[in-house]
Design an enzyme around this catalytic site. Sequence first.
Site, PDB file in Angstrom:
ATOM      1  N   TYR A  71      55.619  23.957   0.873  1.00 63.18           N
ATOM      2  CA  TYR A  71      55.517  23.244   2.149  1.00 63.18           C
ATOM      3  C   TYR A  71      56.850  22.600   2.522  1.00 63.18           C
ATOM      4  O   TYR A  71      57.324  22.746   3.659  1.00 63.18           O
ATOM      5  CB  TYR A  71      54.428  22.177   2.068  1.00 63.18           C
ATOM      6  CG  TYR A  71      54.349  21.301   3.295  1.00 63.18           C
ATOM      7  CD1 TYR A  71      53.891  21.812   4.509  1.00 63.18           C
ATOM      8  CD2 TYR A  71      54.735  19.959   3.250  1.00 63.18           C
ATOM      9  CE1 TYR A  71      53.825  21.023   5.646  1.00 63.18           C
ATOM     10  CE2 TYR A  71      54.667  19.159   4.381  1.00 63.18           C
ATOM     11  CZ  TYR A  71      54.214  19.689   5.577  1.00 63.18           C
ATOM     12  OH  TYR A  71      54.156  18.902   6.696  1.00 63.18           O
ATOM     13  N   THR A 121      45.323  13.907  10.893  1.00 59.32           N
ATOM     14  CA  THR A 121      44.825  15.178  11.408  1.00 59.32           C
ATOM     15  C   THR A 121      44.288  16.018  10.250  1.00 59.32           C
ATOM     16  O   THR A 121      44.357  15.638   9.083  1.00 59.32           O
ATOM     17  CB  THR A 121      45.940  15.964  12.122  1.00 59.32           C
ATOM     18  OG1 THR A 121      46.907  16.409  11.140  1.00 59.32           O
ATOM     19  CG2 THR A 121      46.650  15.107  13.161  1.00 59.32           C
TER      20      THR A 121
END
Length: 273
Positions: A205, A242
């Site tokens: 990531y 989120t």
Amino acid sequence: MWFVSVLLPLLRLYVCGIRVLWYQLFHRSFTLPVLPNQRGRVAIVTGGTRGMGLETAKQLVRLGMHVIIAGNETEEGLSAAQKMNDDRGEGQAEFVFLDLTSLKSVRHFADSFKRRGLPLHVLVNNAGTMLVPERQTEDGLEFHLCLNYLGHFLLTNLLLDLLKTSGRQGRCARVVNMSSATHYAGEVHLDDLNRRTCYSSHGAYSQSKLALVLFTYRLQELLTAGGFAVTANAVDPGMVDTALYDNLWTLAQVLKKPVAKVLFRVRVRFCSG
């Protein structure tokens, strides 16, 4: 090897997260100033069916833009576009399928858009994923690398000529890449971009976000040198509550919930005029 390849990226990423939370403790969310009407301008927002992408698309429609929501969740996308159009904003929204983990899909999307003869003033490369278990795309690419970086890299380059012809001095076209402070924890492994030697979701990531930032800087250098009315921007939204955090470890998920209520950013409010 295990410490360097797996544990060290994990520690670096969480140190970055702690630093961001510390910053957000003293810098709360803000209200943007009144933004000018954008009637007649066209935007593409990837990952615009939920989260920050959805909110971005909503606000651009309210400002009068024609917004193409690009994503791989057809039902969600069609529903989101319908709701935006029902809000009677000055702009309009539509959903177009795009799978950023498929280079074939990216090329098809770009070709289809260019055949419509529309200008393109804003490209928001928002879609992304974080900390997913090891997996490869249909093109044999590491999932984070393809979705967070390579898919957007290809999309931007395929649409770059259109952005160049749509922008003008004083009202530039824009490429907006959704970045992250975790790029500070990233290392680009040129000899093993797909992380096949020793996989770390944290390292994968961070690498994808660093690659996106480096691409943004280089793209801006080339646009400036060519005198084009296009700007390339890397945006770090901070830590926002989120679905991006759905892949956290169980313990991290438990710890995240109370922290998110206090320290994560809330939705930014936009004003139009």
